[in-house]
Motif scaffolding. Structure first.
Motif, PDB file in Angstrom:
ATOM      1  N   ALA A  25       1.103  -1.624   0.088  1.00 58.42           N
ATOM      2  CA  ALA A  25       0.032   0.114  -0.213  1.00 58.42           C
ATOM      3  C   ALA A  25       1.070   0.830   0.804  1.00 58.42           C
ATOM      4  CB  ALA A  25      -1.058  -0.009   1.457  1.00 58.42           C
ATOM      5  N   LEU A  46      -6.361   4.300   2.463  1.00 58.66           N
ATOM      6  CA  LEU A  46      -6.497   2.748   1.159  1.00 58.66           C
ATOM      7  C   LEU A  46      -6.024   1.914   1.878  1.00 58.66           C
ATOM      8  CD1 LEU A  46      -5.357   3.358  -1.768  1.00 58.66           C
ATOM      9  CD2 LEU A  46      -3.291   2.353  -0.705  1.00 58.66           C
ATOM     10  N   LEU A  47      -6.139   0.867   2.816  1.00 61.42           N
ATOM     11  CA  LEU A  47      -6.438  -0.041   3.476  1.00 61.42           C
ATOM     12  C   LEU A  47      -7.367  -0.176   4.448  1.00 61.42           C
ATOM     13  CD1 LEU A  47      -3.108  -1.541   4.732  1.00 61.42           C
ATOM     14  CD2 LEU A  47      -4.035  -2.088   2.913  1.00 61.42           C
TER      15      LEU A  47
END
Length: 228
Positions: A25, A46-47
């Protein structure tokens, strides 16, 4: 995190993340926006996790960047079984250029005192192994690898600065050409070199020119050692 067994969170529920996933990521963000854009908050977002949950796996940004470097640089490609130090180092250099071209932020992440991971050291090991049996001392082999790496970094730095405007040497030639049209009489050697390069198609060869000169110099030294 780079060398030992990958640690598991000491408390809390069953791990939902992994260091590999976190590093990928971070690489994704850095590839798109550069290393300054990477933060624990951005990676967590993002995760689809919270920033605090990320700290259960990675203590901070320095450790995150170290994991990203290891992920981005990857394992060195397998060399051919036929031993030819010059061809091995040439191929090694071209492949390292490709890595920096894919991940320009590595220029920023691989400077200064830091802990290198096993994959990064495997690249160094491969280049040093190519020079085994050449008669060069350990110090000379190390210096040769540093010289090749420095050449790669210089080319990568130029390429990054040129994005998205095109090849760096073409940019430089265009800028100098404009200046020479007005002030060429003051710089006759530079004007002649630019004119010759333009007519011979010799631009954009900095990688190959520098690489071959380095290898030529090593070949002279190796020949001297073998003859002594």
């Amino acid at each position: 995190m780079l060398w030992g067994p990958r640690p598991k969170p000491s408390r809390g529920p069953k791990p939902a993340l992994s260091l590999d996933r976190i590093a990928r990521a971070g690489v994704e963000i850095a590839d798109a926006e550069g290393l300054p854009a990477v933060s624990m908050q951005r990676v967590a977002g993002l995760l689809d996790f919270t920033k605090m949950s990320l700290y259960r796996y990675v203590p901070g940004k320095a450790e995150l960047v170290a994991l990203m470097v290891e992920t981005a640089i990857g394992e060195p490609p397998q060399q051919e079984t036929v031993r030819d130090w010059r061809r091995e180092l040439r191929d090694w250099t071209h492949r390292l250029v490709t890595v920096f071209d894919r991940h320009p932020w590595l220029l920023d992440a691989t400077v200064g005192p830091r802990v290198m991971g096993p994959k990064e050291l495997a690249w160094m090991e491969q280049a040093l192994a190519a020079l085994d049996g050449t008669g060069l001392t350990g110090s000379e082999r190390m210096d040769a690898v540093v010289l090749l790496t420095g050449h790669v970094r210089g080319i990568a730095q130029q390429a990054r600065a040129a994005r998205p405007m095109g090849a760096p040497e073409k940019q430089l030639a265009a800028a100098l050409g404009e200046l020479m049209r007005e002030h060429g009489e003051r710089y006759p050697a530079l004007t002649a070199a630019l004119t010759s390069a333009h007519h011979s198609g010799g631009q954009d060869q900095a990688l190959e020119f520098g690489l071959h000169r380095i290898l030529d110099g090593l070949a002279v030294l190796i020949t001297e050692r073998c003859a002594s």
